[in-house]
Design a protein around this motif. Structure first.
Motif, PDB file in Angstrom:
ATOM      1  N   ALA A  98     -42.809 -20.076  10.744  1.00 42.78           N
ATOM      2  CA  ALA A  98     -42.401 -20.816   9.546  1.00 42.78           C
ATOM      3  C   ALA A  98     -42.436 -19.961   8.284  1.00 42.78           C
ATOM      4  CB  ALA A  98     -43.307 -22.038   9.371  1.00 42.78           C
ATOM      5  N   ILE A  99     -43.268 -18.943   8.233  1.00 42.25           N
ATOM      6  CA  ILE A  99     -43.389 -18.121   7.029  1.00 42.25           C
ATOM      7  C   ILE A  99     -42.119 -17.318   6.773  1.00 42.25           C
ATOM      8  CG2 ILE A  99     -44.322 -16.003   8.052  1.00 42.25           C
ATOM      9  CD1 ILE A  99     -45.532 -17.773   4.831  1.00 42.25           C
ATOM     10  N   ARG A 100     -41.260 -17.202   7.790  1.00 38.09           N
ATOM     11  CA  ARG A 100     -40.019 -16.451   7.609  1.00 38.09           C
ATOM     12  C   ARG A 100     -38.995 -17.212   6.769  1.00 38.09           C
ATOM     13  NH1 ARG A 100     -40.482 -11.768  10.150  1.00 38.09           N
ATOM     14  NH2 ARG A 100     -40.973 -11.543  12.358  1.00 38.09           N
ATOM     15  N   PHE A 101     -39.201 -18.515   6.576  1.00 38.01           N
ATOM     16  CA  PHE A 101     -38.172 -19.338   5.949  1.00 38.01           C
ATOM     17  C   PHE A 101     -37.765 -18.806   4.583  1.00 38.01           C
ATOM     18  CE2 PHE A 101     -36.863 -22.848   3.208  1.00 38.01           C
ATOM     19  CZ  PHE A 101     -35.808 -23.361   3.935  1.00 38.01           C
ATOM     20  N   TRP A 102     -38.736 -18.639   3.671  1.00 35.67           N
ATOM     21  CA  TRP A 102     -38.377 -18.238   2.316  1.00 35.67           C
ATOM     22  C   TRP A 102     -37.813 -16.827   2.282  1.00 35.67           C
ATOM     23  CZ3 TRP A 102     -40.496 -14.035  -0.063  1.00 35.67           C
ATOM     24  CH2 TRP A 102     -41.717 -13.546   0.420  1.00 35.67           C
ATOM     25  N   LYS A 103     -38.294 -15.972   3.190  1.00 38.26           N
ATOM     26  CA  LYS A 103     -37.797 -14.592   3.201  1.00 38.26           C
ATOM     27  C   LYS A 103     -36.308 -14.562   3.537  1.00 38.26           C
ATOM     28  CE  LYS A 103     -42.344 -13.053   4.833  1.00 38.26           C
ATOM     29  NZ  LYS A 103     -43.095 -12.386   5.917  1.00 38.26           N
ATOM     30  N   ILE A 104     -35.947 -15.316   4.573  1.00 40.00           N
ATOM     31  CA  ILE A 104     -34.546 -15.343   4.996  1.00 40.00           C
ATOM     32  C   ILE A 104     -33.687 -16.047   3.958  1.00 40.00           C
ATOM     33  CG2 ILE A 104     -32.973 -16.227   6.763  1.00 40.00           C
ATOM     34  CD1 ILE A 104     -35.286 -15.840   8.778  1.00 40.00           C
ATOM     35  N   GLN A 105     -34.178 -17.157   3.412  1.00 42.74           N
ATOM     36  CA  GLN A 105     -33.388 -17.881   2.427  1.00 42.74           C
ATOM     37  C   GLN A 105     -33.131 -17.036   1.182  1.00 42.74           C
ATOM     38  OE1 GLN A 105     -31.725 -20.691   2.584  1.00 42.74           O
ATOM     39  NE2 GLN A 105     -32.341 -20.870   4.724  1.00 42.74           N
ATOM     40  N   HIS A 106     -34.106 -16.271   0.755  1.00 47.44           N
ATOM     41  CA  HIS A 106     -33.881 -15.401  -0.396  1.00 47.44           C
ATOM     42  C   HIS A 106     -32.824 -14.346  -0.084  1.00 47.44           C
ATOM     43  CE1 HIS A 106     -37.976 -16.205  -2.587  1.00 47.44           C
ATOM     44  NE2 HIS A 106     -37.179 -17.252  -2.559  1.00 47.44           N
ATOM     45  N   ALA A 107     -32.790 -13.871   1.148  1.00 46.49           N
ATOM     46  CA  ALA A 107     -31.854 -12.818   1.507  1.00 46.49           C
ATOM     47  C   ALA A 107     -30.425 -13.328   1.613  1.00 46.49           C
ATOM     48  CB  ALA A 107     -32.268 -12.173   2.829  1.00 46.49           C
ATOM     49  N   ILE A 108     -30.251 -14.590   1.984  1.00 47.16           N
ATOM     50  CA  ILE A 108     -28.885 -15.089   2.189  1.00 47.16           C
ATOM     51  C   ILE A 108     -28.397 -15.914   1.006  1.00 47.16           C
ATOM     52  CG2 ILE A 108     -29.149 -15.061   4.687  1.00 47.16           C
ATOM     53  CD1 ILE A 108     -29.586 -18.007   4.693  1.00 47.16           C
ATOM     54  N   ARG A 109     -29.122 -15.870  -0.111  1.00 46.72           N
ATOM     55  CA  ARG A 109     -28.641 -16.523  -1.325  1.00 46.72           C
ATOM     56  C   ARG A 109     -27.744 -15.567  -2.098  1.00 46.72           C
ATOM     57  NH1 ARG A 109     -29.272 -21.634  -0.356  1.00 46.72           N
ATOM     58  NH2 ARG A 109     -29.221 -22.149  -2.570  1.00 46.72           N
ATOM     59  N   ARG A 110     -27.334 -15.968  -3.284  1.00 46.35           N
ATOM     60  CA  ARG A 110     -26.412 -15.154  -4.079  1.00 46.35           C
ATOM     61  C   ARG A 110     -27.119 -13.944  -4.686  1.00 46.35           C
ATOM     62  NH1 ARG A 110     -21.564 -17.820  -5.136  1.00 46.35           N
ATOM     63  NH2 ARG A 110     -21.551 -20.024  -4.540  1.00 46.35           N
TER      64      ARG A 110
END
Length: 478
Positions: A98-110
């Motif tokens: 679950a800790i990967r969520f914010w890392k991935i979301q930050h990477a695939i944002r604008r």
């Protein structure tokens, strides 16, 4: 005007753009020997529900037809409390931790400089966390852009534990299979639709229900016994991989039907809050670590967006509830009147629910952090059913690689080669050809710029002078 200034609530961080509807779930098969959950027992029983469909990465004003994860969240208003399923159109998920969520979301944002979706960052995080690649394969394939919400399947992702009234357990993956027949859009078709209608998915669903063409999905569950899960050669709780054919059996449960549009989208859909931790007796829930993380941060984001009394918003309220929650920001509804909000009490206040039929033993899942590329290889060689689909899949990968910076591209090509040599070779050849074509087109535009009309816009002041920031990292825009 002062009311207008503050009328917006925070936009969802993910799955911001969406739509929804009301309907019911009807039981069509007897599954009492597997679960005593009231909602799934009693052939012919109908349970009211609300759903919300969404596009994973879009802002509220974005496009429905982007190549990305689509969501379907379902809230069953059962007689035992609300049961929520949060589903995706892919049968697997990006990561296990679950800790990967914010890392991935930050990477695939604008990108913070260009404010464009950044393919360099996307491929950077894929090559740094290779377990993401399997879900990426599903979105690059035809499954990445279904032809509207009505024509997509949906999956709650986790392996759920269920139990019958005797305490016997099974482990299941739920599947919602569209009765409209799955169909998808190619990238070219999606681009054409996007040029005409950013709300294509939302419009299609609303019009179908409004015309009485009620969309429906069959709910089934793939099942394993406790003995089965100890004798398979893979981890059946790993959300990043499919269950292998021949290791499970499938049981039909019933039908989900949508037959009523929302009367007010903000009231009924935007204020809806779905939490996978909303479970009912007979469905204790998934035992994996990802679920333990989700049951914490879903309610936290809803507290932030809607307030701590969000479960008292009408669309989120269960059919019947006594809680310890009193006071706070609206809505408070009856605010428990004068019932005690403490326990124990002598005045008919709420008491803790104890499920006497729930299995006493708990399954402990020991998960590995090792990355297994076999599921991605299987997808390329067996899920992609023909050469035409395989070629479209490769072209979508190439289009995502061309805007990325060369060092990240080389890491991506190496990862694809490790998954399958044929895949790596074909993507490399296609990437080099596409890159050469893009460079030729830019050179041609520099030599012969397009003959566009020039509009003279009067201005009281000249444009502000913003010199480039020294030391900023290079950003490619193609």
């Amino acid at each position: 005007m002062l009311t207008f200034d503050g009328e917006r609530i925070p936009e969802r961080i993910v799955h911001a753009k969406g739509t929804g509807a009301f309907g019911y779930f009807e039981v069509t098969n007897d599954v009492s020997k597997y679960t005593y959950a009231d909602v799934f027992n009693g052939i012919g029983k109908k349970t009211p529900l609300v759903v919300r469909f969404s596009a994973g990465q879009q802002n509220i004003g974005g496009s429905d037809v982007g190549r990305e994860l689509k969501g379907l969240a379902i809230k069953f208003y059962t007689r035992e409390g609300n049961l929520d399923f949060t589903c995706l159109q892919t049968p697997i998920y990006r990561y296990r931790d679950a800790i990967r969520f914010w890392k991935i979301q930050h990477a695939i944002r604008r990108n913070p400089q260009t404010f464009l979706f950044d393919f360099t960052a996307q491929w950077d995080v894929i090559t740094q966390m290779p377990e993401i690649i399997h879900t990426s394969f599903w979105t690059w394939a035809d499954y990445g852009i279904p032809n509207g919400y009505r024509r997509m399947d949906a999956f709650p992702i986790h392996t759920y534990e269920i139990s019958n009234k005797n305490g016997e357990r099974h482990y299941v993956r739920f599947n919602f299979r569209t009765e409209q027949g799955f169909s998808a859009l190619t990238s070219a078709q999606a681009a054409e639709i996007q040029g005409m209608d950013l709300d294509y998915f939302n419009r299609d669903l609303y019009n179908a229900i409004d015309e009485g063409n009620f969309p429906a999905w069959k709910l089934e569950m793939d099942m394993m016994t406790p003995h089965d899960i100890q004798n398979v050669d893979y981890d059946p709780f790993d959300v990043t991989r499919l269950w292998k054919n021949g290791t499970f059996f499938t049981v039909q449960i019933g039908r989900l039907v949508l037959n009523k549009n929302a009367e007010n989208v903000f009231r009924d859909i935007e204020q809806s809050a779905f939490n996978p931790a909303n479970l009912v007796p007979g469905i204790p829930g998934p035992p994996d670590s990802l679920f333990r993380g989700r049951r914490m941060f879903y309610i936290d984001t809803q507290n932030y967006r809607l307030g701590r009394n969000h479960n008292k918003i009408y669309v989120n309220m269960p059919l019947y509830a006594k809680t310890y929650v009193r006071d706070g920001r609206p809505p408070t509804r009856l605010n428990m009147k004068n019932a005690p909000n403490y326990y124990p009490n002598s005045f008919n206040g709420p008491i803790p629910y104890v499920d006497e039929k729930r299995p006493r033993e708990k399954l402990q899942v020991l998960e590995s952090n090792a990355v297994d590329l076999e599921p991605a290889s299987y997808f390329y060689n067996h899920i992609l059913e023909d050469e035409a689909h395989r070629q479209r899949f490769i072209e979508n990968i190439i289009s995502s690689l061309v805007p990325a910076t060369p060092p990240v591209v080389q890491r991506g090509l190496k990862l694809l080669h490790l998954i399958d040599r044929d895949l790596g070779r074909r993507v490399r050849v296609g990437y080099e050809a596409a890159l050469a074509q893009a460079q030729a087109e830019r050179a041609a535009q520099a030599t012969h710029p397009p003959n566009l009309p020039i509009r003279n816009i009067p201005s009281a002041e000249g444009p502000p002078d913003h010199p480039p920031t020294k030391g900023a990292r290079s950003t490619r825009i193609l």
